[in-house]
Design a protein around this motif. Structure first.
Motif, mmCIF file in Angstrom:
data_model
loop_
_atom_site.group_PDB
_atom_site.id
_atom_site.type_symbol
_atom_site.label_atom_id
_atom_site.label_comp_id
_atom_site.label_asym_id
_atom_site.label_seq_id
_atom_site.Cartn_x
_atom_site.Cartn_y
_atom_site.Cartn_z
ATOM 1 N N ILE A 1 59.322 -6.480 61.727
ATOM 2 C CA ILE A 1 58.612 -4.957 61.808
ATOM 3 C C ILE A 1 59.520 -4.051 61.060
ATOM 4 O O ILE A 1 59.156 -3.174 60.418
ATOM 5 C CB ILE A 1 58.141 -4.570 63.253
ATOM 6 C CG1 ILE A 1 57.144 -3.724 63.172
ATOM 7 C CG2 ILE A 1 59.545 -4.165 63.987
ATOM 8 C CD1 ILE A 1 55.725 -3.902 63.588
ATOM 9 N N LYS A 2 60.949 -4.215 61.080
ATOM 10 C CA LYS A 2 61.716 -3.134 60.286
ATOM 11 C C LYS A 2 61.329 -3.297 58.863
ATOM 12 O O LYS A 2 61.429 -2.413 58.164
ATOM 13 C CB LYS A 2 63.228 -3.506 60.579
ATOM 14 C CG LYS A 2 63.664 -3.005 62.127
ATOM 15 C CD LYS A 2 64.899 -3.442 62.327
ATOM 16 C CE LYS A 2 65.553 -3.206 63.584
ATOM 17 N NZ LYS A 2 66.596 -3.688 63.968
ATOM 18 N N ALA A 3 61.078 -4.647 58.532
ATOM 19 C CA ALA A 3 60.959 -4.917 57.162
ATOM 20 C C ALA A 3 59.687 -4.332 56.500
ATOM 21 O O ALA A 3 59.549 -4.179 55.360
ATOM 22 C CB ALA A 3 61.187 -6.182 56.509
ATOM 23 N N VAL A 4 58.778 -4.018 57.393
ATOM 24 C CA VAL A 4 57.463 -3.320 56.739
ATOM 25 C C VAL A 4 57.176 -1.901 56.958
ATOM 26 O O VAL A 4 56.269 -1.182 56.516
ATOM 27 C CB VAL A 4 56.392 -4.027 57.534
ATOM 28 C CG1 VAL A 4 56.150 -5.480 57.163
ATOM 29 C CG2 VAL A 4 55.889 -3.563 58.779
ATOM 30 N N ILE A 5 58.304 -1.300 57.659
ATOM 31 C CA ILE A 5 58.340 0.257 57.409
ATOM 32 C C ILE A 5 58.762 0.680 56.191
ATOM 33 O O ILE A 5 59.596 0.165 55.453
ATOM 34 C CB ILE A 5 59.176 0.870 58.736
ATOM 35 C CG1 ILE A 5 60.529 0.682 58.767
ATOM 36 C CG2 ILE A 5 58.436 0.282 60.128
ATOM 37 C CD1 ILE A 5 61.213 1.372 59.747
ATOM 38 N N PRO A 6 58.420 1.894 55.912
ATOM 39 C CA PRO A 6 58.771 2.518 54.490
ATOM 40 C C PRO A 6 60.303 2.679 54.300
ATOM 41 O O PRO A 6 60.572 2.608 53.041
ATOM 42 C CB PRO A 6 58.131 3.752 54.372
ATOM 43 C CG PRO A 6 57.235 4.104 55.637
ATOM 44 C CD PRO A 6 57.331 3.145 56.554
ATOM 45 N N GLN A 7 60.904 2.825 55.409
ATOM 46 C CA GLN A 7 62.493 3.029 55.106
ATOM 47 C C GLN A 7 63.015 1.740 54.623
ATOM 48 O O GLN A 7 64.325 1.750 54.067
ATOM 49 C CB GLN A 7 63.147 3.252 56.338
ATOM 50 C CG GLN A 7 62.739 4.928 56.661
ATOM 51 C CD GLN A 7 61.726 5.070 57.689
ATOM 52 O OE1 GLN A 7 60.777 4.077 57.489
ATOM 53 N NE2 GLN A 7 61.736 5.783 58.859
ATOM 54 N N ALA A 8 62.256 0.570 54.790
ATOM 55 C CA ALA A 8 62.824 -0.634 54.466
ATOM 56 C C ALA A 8 62.848 -0.887 53.017
ATOM 57 O O ALA A 8 63.557 -1.876 52.474
ATOM 58 C CB ALA A 8 62.353 -1.857 55.012
ATOM 59 N N ASP A 9 61.907 -0.379 52.213
ATOM 60 C CA ASP A 9 61.657 -0.549 50.976
ATOM 61 C C ASP A 9 62.802 0.370 49.889
ATOM 62 O O ASP A 9 62.707 1.409 49.976
ATOM 63 C CB ASP A 9 60.471 -0.148 50.492
ATOM 64 C CG ASP A 9 60.273 -0.566 48.960
ATOM 65 O OD1 ASP A 9 60.904 -0.939 48.300
ATOM 66 O OD2 ASP A 9 58.818 -0.737 48.639
ATOM 67 N N PRO A 10 63.551 -0.467 49.222
ATOM 68 C CA PRO A 10 64.635 0.289 48.320
ATOM 69 C C PRO A 10 63.960 1.479 47.519
ATOM 70 O O PRO A 10 64.625 2.390 47.043
ATOM 71 C CB PRO A 10 65.463 -0.818 47.590
ATOM 72 C CG PRO A 10 65.199 -2.129 48.315
ATOM 73 C CD PRO A 10 63.954 -1.728 49.009
ATOM 74 N N HIS A 11 62.755 1.104 46.985
ATOM 75 C CA HIS A 11 61.945 1.921 46.033
ATOM 76 C C HIS A 11 61.864 3.308 46.801
ATOM 77 O O HIS A 11 61.492 4.239 45.871
ATOM 78 C CB HIS A 11 60.694 1.346 45.560
ATOM 79 C CG HIS A 11 61.001 0.114 44.644
ATOM 80 N ND1 HIS A 11 60.755 -1.099 45.315
ATOM 81 C CD2 HIS A 11 61.733 0.071 43.618
ATOM 82 C CE1 HIS A 11 60.969 -1.775 44.539
ATOM 83 N NE2 HIS A 11 61.691 -1.446 43.322
ATOM 84 N N ASN A 12 61.713 3.532 47.902
ATOM 85 C CA ASN A 12 61.391 4.674 48.488
ATOM 86 C C ASN A 12 62.852 5.748 48.776
ATOM 87 O O ASN A 12 62.668 6.582 49.766
ATOM 88 C CB ASN A 12 60.910 4.485 49.930
ATOM 89 C CG ASN A 12 59.413 3.761 49.810
ATOM 90 O OD1 ASN A 12 58.844 3.907 48.712
ATOM 91 N ND2 ASN A 12 58.890 3.372 50.897
ATOM 92 N N TYR A 13 63.510 5.526 47.898
ATOM 93 C CA TYR A 13 64.890 6.136 47.997
ATOM 94 C C TYR A 13 65.017 7.194 46.747
ATOM 95 O O TYR A 13 64.850 6.107 45.593
ATOM 96 C CB TYR A 13 65.915 5.339 48.439
ATOM 97 C CG TYR A 13 66.068 4.881 49.957
ATOM 98 C CD1 TYR A 13 66.500 5.892 51.087
ATOM 99 C CD2 TYR A 13 65.563 3.855 50.285
ATOM 100 C CE1 TYR A 13 66.675 5.339 52.301
ATOM 101 C CE2 TYR A 13 65.498 3.685 51.542
ATOM 102 C CZ TYR A 13 65.925 4.090 52.383
ATOM 103 O OH TYR A 13 65.889 3.749 54.017
ATOM 104 N N ASP A 14 65.437 8.188 46.703
ATOM 105 C CA ASP A 14 65.462 8.782 45.474
ATOM 106 C C ASP A 14 66.676 8.276 44.708
ATOM 107 O O ASP A 14 67.686 7.892 45.234
ATOM 108 C CB ASP A 14 65.890 10.123 45.715
ATOM 109 C CG ASP A 14 65.931 11.071 44.823
ATOM 110 O OD1 ASP A 14 64.538 11.495 44.313
ATOM 111 O OD2 ASP A 14 66.627 11.365 43.858
#
Lengths: 475, 180
Positions: free
Chosen positions: A441-454
């Motif tokens: 479940i942690k892997a599917v929240i948006p914070q888990a995706d490295p692309h969502n970081y500036d």
């Protein structure tokens, strides 16, 4: 409002959660002191379990004569309950394996839960074939181990295939479940403050560190297991249906049985997951993870599989008529109008009509309605197995040997008792194991995706949803 | 534990988020380190490329088990029903291949699953009773919300100060030495 409307995928986890809050939400349940209500439920479940133990004890002492079986009807509640439980046990692996292969990320909220349910349901199912043999001390004859007769099992028999299918299914489901549990057990190990938990969870976490070199093999293993479990789950109920379909009894000897049984299994399994999920998420405050969107998606699966089952019921009738076989035609007329018509129409109402209300969005997003339908569906699926097992045996080729079947109190007590086994196991699971696949479940929240970081600042930003523009106004 | 004669196991650095961890993994593999690892509470998408991980060998282990399962099932049934105690069942051939399909399938799946699960644990060197990283209190976050990178002292290019510098430049929020 424009003609085109973009419907974004709903967030998989509701509320403002980060990794740490998810960890707390899920594992606090295992770390805090046992609530009093849990003990109360456990007492109830254990009392039912004792009912099962007594019913089985008396069965072994006295023999299968205590059941309602009679001369034409040699398969009664034991087989009905076996098929019913093993059918329920199909949802877990379907959710964890098939939905995984289809990249349905919403499965992560419920897969642990559903897999646990699967394992316990298969345990309950396994009780019946073991005890229905009568001479339970000779049960090892079903396994290919040397015995005093120097004989081997009959590998041409679907009943033996069933032994292999169900035991393989149980083992593989259990391994799949355990592999998923290892990282989460490590989470509890690392959060535990007392010695007992540290050691106990530490042993079963096998020294998991969260190394990405390990995750690499782990994900591969998970994918292979999903690939293996997918045909397996389909094969199990197929083989269960062979128990009937390979025989020469009218109403059983049909090729539609395997797909029809598998659809029914998914149907009842999803219903059972919903029944349990709706209660558990309320008690344990899991509504952020097991959301109403999950409920709606599962209701759609119930609607689809329920309609497939309904189609199969109609197809059975059609083929009985189209085949031109007298006995085949007769048995289906007898099912709908004969001595067990009450069971047949109970089945039709519960399985075919009741899920049709899920065409309405209002109903399939309503918690109360879903809960009610999920129970109705499982009642209906029990009646389906009753209709299949009993009607065909009660009214076969020779009218002079027809008889009516009714269960005895011992049939009922054994069945009710298996709920004791099921809920005892389930309560232990809720208490001691993380009920949500935390790492997943942690892997599917948006914070888990490295692309969502500036790129520049490294700060997290919510993923931007790009609404695709319609290519032209004319479609 | 003795304090003076401690063996340096490696240097552990904590990072704030998966993005920083991926970046440092790229730096570590580019700088020519081979005995390094990253730790996260969940598998991070793209980490295999960042760390230049080779394709997992697990598929071959599973395949070998599948073959054992398949041949084992067929030879078991052949021995029992054809060689050791042939029985005439409704006039069917002793070697009744179609009827043997279900059990052959089930045992192939069973053995393959054993291969997948135990092969995965074998490749990962688990179960492991202890790990020097567990000496670090902070490392407990690795299964919660912490993102860690570690370069082992055994690496040929390991130089404590250089490694610390690398982590500092990558923006580590915390760096510490790990002793065995």
């Amino acid at each position: 409002m424009s003609k085109y409307q973009y419907v974004p995928e709903p967030a998989l986890v509701k509320g403002d959660h980060d990794f740490a809050s998810l960890t707390r939400l899920v594992t606090d349940i295992n770390l805090r002191p046992t609530p009093k209500a849990w003990y109360l439920c456990m007492i109830g479940a254990n009392a039912l379990l004792m009912v099962m133990v007594v019913a089985i004890g008396y069965l072994i002492w006295e023999g299968t004569g205590i059941w309602g079986l009679n001369n034409p009807i040699g398969w009664g509640w034991a087989i009905i309950n076996f098929v019913w439980w093993v059918g329920i046990g199909h949802a877990g692996t379907l959710i964890s394996a098939i939905l995984f292969l289809f990249r349905q990320d919403w499965r992560t909220a419920i897969n642990r839960f559903a897999e646990a349910m699967t394992i316990f349901a298969v345990m309950c199912a396994g009780v019946f074939p073991a005890i229905h043999v009568g001479r339970i001390w000779a049960i090892y004859w079903v396994f290919p181990i040397p015995n005093q007769m120097a004989m081997w099992p009959n590998f041409n028999s679907p009943l033996l295939w069933d032994v292999f299918a169900v035991s393989t299914y149980f083992t593989v489901s259990f391994l799949f479940w355990y592999v998923g549990l290892v990282p989460d057990l490590a989470t509890i190990r690392d959060r535990a403050t007392d010695k007992i938990r540290k050691v106990a969870y530490g042993i079963f976490a096998l020294g998991w560190t969260g190394s990405n070199r390990h995750w690499w093999n782990y994900e591969k293993a998970y994918m292979i297991l999903a690939g293996l479990a997918t045909p397996l789950v389909l094969s199990v109920h197929t083989i269960v249906s062979f128990d009937f379909a390979v025989s020469m009894i009218p109403g059983w000897h049909t090729t539609i049985f395997p797909p029809y049984f598998v659809a029914g299994a998914i149907f009842s399994g999803f219903a059972m997951v919903l029944t349990l999920m709706i209660v558990a998420r309320k008690i344990y405050g899991m509504k952020d993870i097991m959301t109403d969107d999950h409920m709606e998606k599962m209701n759609i699966v119930i609607l689809v599989t329920g309609s497939m089952v309904g189609f199969a019921y109609m197809m059975e009738f059609f083929i009985a008529w189209y085949s031109g076989v007298e006995y085949e035609k007769a048995i289906f007329m007898l099912r709908a109008t004969g001595p067990y018509a009450w069971a047949y129409w109970a089945m039709m109402t519960c399985n075919v009509l009741s899920p049709q209300v899920f065409w309405f969005k209002k109903v399939r997003t309503s918690v109360g309605a879903t809960f009610a339908i999920s129970i109705v569906v499982n009642i209906g699926m029990w009646f389906e197995r009753f209709v299949i097992t009993v009607t065909s045996l009660a009214n076969d080729y020779l009218p002079s040997s027809w008889d009516y079947y009714s269960p005895t109190i011992w049939d009922v007590l054994t069945y009710v008792g298996t709920f004791g086994l099921f809920f005892t196991m389930f309560l232990l699971f809720l208490r001691f194991l993380p009920m949500v696949a935390l790492a997943e479940i942690k892997a599917v929240i948006p914070q888990a995706d490295p692309h969502n970081y500036d790129e520049e600042t490294g700060e997290f930003h919510k993923p931007k949803v790009e609404v695709p523009k319609p290519q032209s106004e004319k479609v | 534990m003795s304090t003076k004669e401690q063996n340096l196991y490696g240097i552990l650095a904590e990072f704030k988020n998966p993005k920083e961890l991926i970046d440092v993994a790229k730096t570590m593999s580019k700088s020519g380190f081979s005995k390094f690892d990253t730790f996260s509470p969940f598998p991070i998408h793209g980490m295999d490329k960042a760390m230049k991980l080779k394709k997992s060998k697990l598929g071959w282990i599973v395949f070998a088990h599948a073959i054992i399962g398949f041949t084992g099932a067929v030879s078991m049934m052949y021995y029992m029903s054809v060689v050791d105690y042939p029985m005439n069942i409704s006039g069917k051939p002793f070697f009744n291949a179609p009827a043997w399909v279900p059990i052959t399938f089930e045992l192939t799946v069973l053995l393959s699953s054993f291969g997948a699960v135990f092969g995965m644990f074998y490749l990962n060197g688990l179960p492991k009773l202890n790990n020097p990283l567990f000496n670090v209190e902070r490392f407990k976050k690795a299964t919660d919300d912490g993102f860690f990178a570690c370069i082992e002292a055994e690496d040929d290019k390991f130089e404590a100060d250089e490694v610390k510098k690398l982590f500092q430049e990558a923006g580590a929020s915390h760096i510490e030495e790990v002793y065995e």
